[in-house]
Design an enzyme around this catalytic site. Structure first.
Site, short mmCIF file in Angstrom:
data_model
loop_
_atom_site.label_atom_id
_atom_site.label_comp_id
_atom_site.label_asym_id
_atom_site.label_seq_id
_atom_site.Cartn_x
_atom_site.Cartn_y
_atom_site.Cartn_z
N GLU A 297 0.79 -1.23 0.00
CA GLU A 297 0.00 0.00 0.00
C GLU A 297 0.82 1.28 0.00
O GLU A 297 0.49 2.23 0.72
CB GLU A 297 -0.93 -0.02 1.22
N HIS A 321 -8.01 -4.18 -1.06
CA HIS A 321 -7.26 -4.24 0.19
C HIS A 321 -6.23 -3.11 0.27
O HIS A 321 -6.19 -2.37 1.26
CB HIS A 321 -6.58 -5.61 0.30
N GLU A 322 -5.43 -2.97 -0.78
CA GLU A 322 -4.39 -1.93 -0.74
C GLU A 322 -5.00 -0.53 -0.72
O GLU A 322 -4.50 0.36 -0.04
CB GLU A 322 -3.42 -2.09 -1.92
N HIS A 325 -6.04 0.39 2.75
CA HIS A 325 -4.93 0.83 3.58
C HIS A 325 -4.75 2.36 3.55
O HIS A 325 -4.09 2.92 4.42
CB HIS A 325 -3.62 0.20 3.13
N GLU A 344 -3.68 -4.33 9.56
CA GLU A 344 -4.17 -5.35 8.63
C GLU A 344 -5.60 -5.83 8.92
O GLU A 344 -6.36 -6.06 7.99
CB GLU A 344 -3.20 -6.54 8.59
N ASP A 403 8.53 -9.76 10.34
CA ASP A 403 7.94 -10.54 9.25
C ASP A 403 7.23 -11.80 9.77
O ASP A 403 6.35 -12.34 9.10
CB ASP A 403 9.01 -10.97 8.23
N TYR A 411 -4.57 -10.38 10.23
CA TYR A 411 -5.44 -10.17 9.07
C TYR A 411 -6.88 -10.64 9.33
O TYR A 411 -7.82 -9.87 9.31
CB TYR A 411 -4.90 -10.91 7.84
N1 BES Z 1 1.11 -4.33 3.86
C1 BES Z 1 0.91 -5.65 3.40
C2 BES Z 1 2.19 -6.32 3.00
C3 BES Z 1 3.24 -6.43 4.08
C4 BES Z 1 2.92 -6.73 5.40
C5 BES Z 1 4.56 -6.26 3.77
C6 BES Z 1 3.91 -6.82 6.37
C7 BES Z 1 5.56 -6.37 4.73
C8 BES Z 1 5.23 -6.64 6.04
C9 BES Z 1 -0.09 -5.70 2.24
O1 BES Z 1 -1.12 -4.78 2.36
C10 BES Z 1 -0.75 -7.04 2.26
O2 BES Z 1 -1.35 -7.36 3.25
N2 BES Z 1 -0.68 -7.81 1.17
C11 BES Z 1 -1.34 -9.06 1.04
C12 BES Z 1 -2.64 -8.85 0.33
C13 BES Z 1 -3.84 -9.41 0.88
C14 BES Z 1 -4.02 -9.81 2.26
C15 BES Z 1 -5.11 -9.09 0.16
C16 BES Z 1 -0.51 -10.02 0.23
O3 BES Z 1 0.44 -9.59 -0.40
O4 BES Z 1 -0.78 -11.20 0.20
ZN ZN Z 2 -2.40 -5.27 4.00
#
Ligand code: BES
Ligand code: ZN
Length: 642
Positions: A297, A321-322, A325, A344, A403, A411
């Site tokens: 995002e 989703h993005e 955010h 999230e 991470d 989520y």
């Molecule tokens: N912000 C996250 C990605 C992220 C989280 C990067 C923690 C680094 C550390 C992004 O918004 C995300 O949640 N992406 C998901 C999408 C989904 C849940 C719809 C993905 O990439 O799977």
């Molecule tokens: Zn996210």
């Protein structure tokens, strides 16, 4: 302005008060939930004394050396201290100066002991009146945020490509910063790239290349530094509405514009639910397949994985989703990575609301159920693991890599927490509360405890509602009062799986009273996923062959369905999936798919050997974030030693 200033005192009070209890009362103490978060344990920065308010970057992107030569000019809010501490990791610091550009004087700096997760503190000697600190540096091959791609990894195969991924704590690997989400800054950047390429940032962006290769960027709204982002490639831009559009390599631009046709409608839907979009422009940029996420995002410019281009608009919920955010995460930000569920969980909840508004409740319910199934499975795993408390919404990540919290807990458990509250309060009341929350905390950071206090004061108390907030947030698993979502369509898909096992012909269906062949288009992504998940893990190979012959899952460009099919294939020992799975793992670097696939493979010694061989070939093309997790799953360190 700094929220951490009072914590040490507060903690001391909390601790000393504990000592006053007798042994009996001490047991009670365990039931007292924490009322203040600790300082961000993932940053060395002394932001309570001195913090960046604006960052001016000068970046020279050198593809030959795979290095960015940078100057980070920090404008500070200084309470009168003699040291400013920044976070760095994998950076080559050349010199540090104080004062205005061209009137700078060198100053001393010390780089502290390196921690394998956090990197090192960069302590800069300053004066109590210092406001401008300039750090001259170079990125190295240890700059994990940056993915440098050779031309053959791009769509066009002619030009190199670069993107950065800052969240959670990787910004410090490409820019020396106070790398904590609890501080917000504005930024500007002057970026130089090879003339045939275009740079884009989480800022105001160009829509065409210029002849100089130099570009200026401004982000005038205060953001946490994990949202500073850069990508450089051979981009073209296609407008999709008055304030939105998509960037992609020319080879992909037409498909991308078609896939995200509803972008403008999504913004309208989101605004109708939680108020005005605050960032001006909303664009999406298509990155290469190695991008470790579906989407990221970055403000004004979501970074997206090309796996989202399924060819039938079936995976656009990731864009919802993005976009969501832009409220939860970017406008109101988690104060520390322990509070990640505030980013999230709220975003998944909001994503489903946008999807419901645009495509109906049927669709959003199916999305919710598919995710809930993953949540239930993951909690079962967690309970057996070293970290069963990872199923708290608020988790303790001290000493761990943030991470590690990219699980379904923040989520999906987070989203179901809000769905349950919505059911209790009623949608109208709940939405007023949410709107007020976004308004009240806009451009600020929030701790879990601040949220709980806000929830009590503005939703629960005024409406005389009782809710087990603490159980949801500070206890394991899924509380009993969690809302239940039902979907007839998913039930039917599951029944189809049972019928297949029972030997019935599921491949001929009735449509308008005519018998026709079942086609992929007849079911949605979520229905196919539910169908595959409902198949027994010891499904005979003939049955898998039959499904493959009729529906051709393995040649399907829908990566969600393909992943489910591969997992079933691995678990039922169906060797025919090996060739397509090998191709998939060598093409796609998205963690969401790599992790479950490699984990399933690692369960069986023979599959593990096969997976290790595939991984040796695929690994060089993955982003550092994916490498580090898969390394652990497959015991990479020990294979390269052999
Ligand atoms: N912000 C996250 C990605 C992220 C989280 C990067 C923690 C680094 C550390 C992004 O918004 C995300 O949640 N992406 C998901 C999408 C989904 C849940 C719809 C993905 O990439 O799977
Ligand atoms: Zn996210």
């Amino acid at each position: 302005m700094n929220i951490f200033r009072f914590y040490p005192l507060f903690l001391l009070l909390l601790l000393s008060s504990c000592n006053l209890f007798s042994a009996d009362e001490e047991k009670e103490v365990h039931k007292i939930y924490p009322s203040a978060t600790n300082v961000d344990e993932h940053s060395y920065a002394n932001i309570s004394k001195i913090n960046t308010v604006h960052l001016s970057l000068e970046l020279d992107v050198n593809f030959k050396n795979k290095s960015i030569y940078g100057v980070a000019r920090h404008q500070m809010h200084n309470t009168g201290v003699d040291t400013a501490i920044f976070d760095i990791k994998g950076l080559d610091i050349q010199k540090v100066t104080l004062g205005k550009k061209d009137f700078e004087i060198n100053t001393d700096f010390v780089i502290g002991k390196e921690d394998s997760i956090l990197g090192a503190p960069l302590s800069v000697k300053i004066q109590d009146t210092t406001k401008l600190i300039n750090i001259y540096y170079k990125t190295t091959e240890l700059s994990d945020a940056i993915d440098w791609l050779d031309p053959n990894m791009t769509q066009g195969k002619k030009h190199p490509f670069l993107y950065t991924q800052g969240q959670a704590i990787l910004t410090r690997t490409w820019i020396p910063t106070q790398d904590t989400p609890s501080n917000r800054i504005t930024y500007s950047a002057d970026v130089t790239v090879p003339k045939e390429l275009m740079p884009l940032m989480s800022a105001e962006n160009p829509v065409a290349k210029n002849d100089s290769g130099s570009y200026h960027f401004e982000m005038k709204q205060a953001i946490p530094v994990y949202l500073i982002a850069l990508t450089v490639g051979n981009f073209e831009y296609r407008r999709l509405g008055k304030d939105c559009g998509v960037y992609a390599e020319p080879e992909l631009i037409r498909q991308a514009a078609w896939e995200f046709n509803d972008l403008r409608k999504m913004i309208v839907a989101a605004e109708s639910i939680y108020g005005k979009y605050q960032w001006g422009q909303y664009d999406v940029v298509m990155l290469p397949y190695s991008f470790p996420f579906g989407g990221m995002e970055n403000p004004r410019l979501t970074f997206a994985n090309p796996t989202l281009i399924a060819g039938d608009r079936s995976l656009v919920s990731v864009i919802a989703h993005e976009l969501a955010h832009s409220w939860s995460g970017n406008l109101v930000t988690n104060a520390s990575w322990d509070d990640f569920w505030l980013n999230e969980g709220f975003t998944v909840y909001f994503e489903q609301r946008i999807m419901e508004k645009l495509y109906g409740k049927d669709v959003s319910d199916m999305l919710a159920i598919i995710e809930f199934q993953e949540l239930v499975a993951e909690i079962a795993e967690m309970n057996k693991s070293e970290y069963p408390n990872d199923s708290f919404l608020k988790i303790d990540l001290a000493g761990r890599n943030p991470d590690d919290e990219m699980t379904t807990i923040p989520y999906v458990k987070g989203a179901f927490f809000l769905k349950t509250l919505e059911e209790l309060a009623g949608r109208e009341t709940f939405d007023l509360f949410m709107k007020f929350y976004f308004k009240k905390f806009q451009f600020k950071t929030v701790t879990t405890e601040e949220f709980i206090a806000f929830l009590d004061a503005h939703l629960l108390k005024p409406n005389k509602l009782k809710f087990n907030t603490n159980e949801w947030i500070y206890e394991r698993g899924i509380p009993k009062n969690c809302v239940r979502v039902e979907s007839e369509r998913l039930n039917n898909a599951e029944k189809m799986a049972k019928d297949l096992v029972a030997g019935k012909d599921i491949f001929t269906i009735r449509k308008k009273n005519k018998k026709v062949k079942l086609k992929r288009e007849d079911l949605t992504t979520q229905e196919w996923m539910a169908f595959i998940r409902a198949l027994p893990r010891d499904l005979p190979n003939e049955k898998m062959e039959l499904v493959d012959k009729k529906l051709k899952f393995k040649t399907w460009s829908n990566s969600e369905v393909a992943t489910e099919w591969y997992i079933l294939g691995i678990e039922s020992n169906y060797k025919d999936i090996q060739a397509p799975l090998d191709r998939f793992l060598n093409k796609v670097g998205r963690r969401k798919y790599l992790l479950p696939l490699y984990k399933s493979l690692a369960k069986n010694p023979q599959d593990l050997l096969w997976a290790q061989e595939v991984y040796l070939r695929a690994r060089p093309n993955y982003h550092a974030i994916s490498k580090s997790t898969v390394d652990e799953i497959l015991g990479y360190k020990s294979i390269i030693k052999e």
